[in-house]
Write a protein that holds these residues in place. Structure first.
Motif, PDB file in Angstrom:
ATOM      1  N   LEU A 245       0.841  -1.191   0.000  1.00  0.00           N
ATOM      2  CA  LEU A 245       0.000   0.000   0.000  1.00  0.00           C
ATOM      3  C   LEU A 245       0.874   1.238   0.000  1.00  0.00           C
ATOM      4  O   LEU A 245       2.023   1.202   0.454  1.00  0.00           O
ATOM      5  N   PRO A 246       0.343   2.368  -0.489  1.00  0.00           N
ATOM      6  CA  PRO A 246       1.089   3.614  -0.303  1.00  0.00           C
ATOM      7  C   PRO A 246       1.328   3.822   1.187  1.00  0.00           C
ATOM      8  O   PRO A 246       0.491   3.442   2.006  1.00  0.00           O
ATOM      9  N   PRO A 247       2.475   4.375   1.582  1.00  0.00           N
ATOM     10  CA  PRO A 247       2.746   4.520   3.014  1.00  0.00           C
ATOM     11  C   PRO A 247       1.675   5.369   3.686  1.00  0.00           C
ATOM     12  O   PRO A 247       1.150   6.316   3.089  1.00  0.00           O
ATOM     13  N   PRO A 248       1.315   5.031   4.933  1.00  0.00           N
ATOM     14  CA  PRO A 248       0.282   5.811   5.608  1.00  0.00           C
ATOM     15  C   PRO A 248       0.790   7.210   5.929  1.00  0.00           C
ATOM     16  O   PRO A 248       1.968   7.396   6.245  1.00  0.00           O
TER      17      PRO A 248
ATOM     18  N   MET B 229       0.146  14.853   9.566  1.00  0.00           N
ATOM     19  CA  MET B 229      -0.730  15.144   8.438  1.00  0.00           C
ATOM     20  C   MET B 229      -2.210  15.116   8.820  1.00  0.00           C
ATOM     21  O   MET B 229      -3.064  15.529   8.035  1.00  0.00           O
ATOM     22  N   ARG B 230      -2.507  14.634  10.022  1.00  0.00           N
ATOM     23  CA  ARG B 230      -3.908  14.449  10.394  1.00  0.00           C
ATOM     24  C   ARG B 230      -4.750  15.706  10.231  1.00  0.00           C
ATOM     25  O   ARG B 230      -5.817  15.660   9.607  1.00  0.00           O
TER      26      ARG B 230
ATOM     27  N   TRP C 208      -5.572  11.174  -2.523  1.00  0.00           N
ATOM     28  CA  TRP C 208      -4.902   9.873  -2.467  1.00  0.00           C
ATOM     29  C   TRP C 208      -4.359   9.590  -1.076  1.00  0.00           C
ATOM     30  O   TRP C 208      -4.369   8.435  -0.617  1.00  0.00           O
ATOM     31  N   LEU C 209      -3.889  10.623  -0.376  1.00  0.00           N
ATOM     32  CA  LEU C 209      -3.434  10.439   0.999  1.00  0.00           C
ATOM     33  C   LEU C 209      -4.588  10.010   1.902  1.00  0.00           C
ATOM     34  O   LEU C 209      -4.425   9.160   2.783  1.00  0.00           O
TER      35      LEU C 209
ATOM     36  N   ARG D  26      -4.757   6.525   3.967  1.00  0.00           N
ATOM     37  CA  ARG D  26      -5.052   6.466   5.395  1.00  0.00           C
ATOM     38  C   ARG D  26      -6.196   5.503   5.680  1.00  0.00           C
ATOM     39  O   ARG D  26      -6.112   4.664   6.586  1.00  0.00           O
ATOM     40  N   ASP D  27      -7.267   5.582   4.873  1.00  0.00           N
ATOM     41  CA  ASP D  27      -8.426   4.725   5.097  1.00  0.00           C
ATOM     42  C   ASP D  27      -8.104   3.261   4.826  1.00  0.00           C
ATOM     43  O   ASP D  27      -8.584   2.365   5.534  1.00  0.00           O
ATOM     44  N   LEU D  28      -7.284   2.994   3.794  1.00  0.00           N
ATOM     45  CA  LEU D  28      -6.925   1.611   3.491  1.00  0.00           C
ATOM     46  C   LEU D  28      -6.081   0.999   4.612  1.00  0.00           C
ATOM     47  O   LEU D  28      -6.265  -0.169   4.976  1.00  0.00           O
TER      48      LEU D  28
END
Length: 198
Positions: free
Chosen positions: A14-17, A22-23, A69-70, A74-76
Motif C-alpha cells: 500500500l502507499p505509506p500511511p 498530516m492528520r 490519495w493520501l 489512510r483509510d486503506l
C-alpha cells in the motif's frame, strides 16, 4: 484448519500511511472534499478550513488530488488493521466475503466518496477510464498472495489467485459505484459461495 493472517506484504504494497502530523491537513481536506467535491475543491478552501496560509497547505499536500490519495491511503491502512479480527471469526469463504462486505459498507458511508459519486459522474468516468487498468493490476498483485495462502489452507477453492483477485476487484468496484437493491451480504454469498467453496 487454520486461517492464514493477512500477509505483511499486503500492507507493505500500500502507499505509506500519512504521518500523524498530516492528520489536521487530511481532516480539513475531507471536510472540503465533502463540501465542494473533488473537481471544485481548491487548496485555498483547505487552507481556509484550517486557518493557515495556502503555501503551508501546498507544502504538506502538493495538490488536491494528492491530498485525496493520501486520504485513501489512510483509510486503506485503517481498514487493513481490522482484517485480523475479521479473519479470526471467519470460516471457509467467509474470509473473503466478510472483508469485501465490510469494505463496501465503509465505502458507501464515506462522505467524500458519496459526494464524488453523486455529484461528479464525469470525474468518476475520467478517473476510471484513465486509471482502472493499473489500479486493478496493482490490487490483484497485492491480493493474489493472500488468496493463494487461503487456497493452501483449504479455506477457499483452488483456482488462479490472480484471476480471482481481478474478478473480485471488478465486483467490488461495480458494487461501490452502483450499490445493489438487495442486501449486499446475501448477494455476495449467493454470488461467491459457489465459486469459493472448496
Amino acid at each position: 484448519m487454520s486461517v492464514p493472517t493477512p500477509p505483511s506484504g499486503l500492507v507493505a504494497r500500500l502507499p505509506p500511511p500519512p504521518g500523524e502530523q498530516m492528520r489536521p491537513f487530511l481532516e480539513a481536506t475531507a471536510v472540503c472534499l465533502t463540501r465542494h467535491g473533488l473537481s471544485r475543491c481548491s487548496m485555498t478552501d483547505i487552507a481556509r478550513e484550517m486557518g493557515v496560509s495556502r503555501s503551508t497547505v501546498y507544502r504538506q499536500l502538493g495538490s488536491v488530488e494528492e491530498a485525496a490519495w493520501l486520504l485513501l491511503s489512510r483509510d486503506l491502512h485503517a481498514f487493513y488493521k481490522t482484517l485480523p479480527d475479521m479473519f479470526a471469526g471467519a470460516h471457509g469463504p467467509e474470509v473473503i466475503i466478510r472483508p469485501l462486505s465490510a469494505l463496501l459498507h465503509q465505502a458507501w458511508a464515506n462522505p467524500v466518496l458519496v459526494k464524488v459519486l453523486r455529484d461528479e459522474p464525469d470525474f468518476v468516468g475520467r478517473a476510471l477510464t484513465s486509471h482502472i487498468g493499473p489500479m486493478l493490476d496493482q490490487g490483484a498483485q497485492m491480493m493474489a498472495p493472500l488468496y493463494r495462502d487461503l487456497m493452501d489452507a483449504g479455506s477457499i477453492r483452488r483456482q488462479d489467485p490472480t484471476a480471482l483477485a481481478h474478478w473480485l476487484l471488478r465486483i467490488f468496484m461495480m458494487l461501490t459505484i452502483a450499490p445493489p437493491p438487495a442486501d449486499v451480504d446475501r448477494l455476495l454469498e449467493d454470488m461467491l459461495l459457489p465459486v469459493l467453496t472448496p
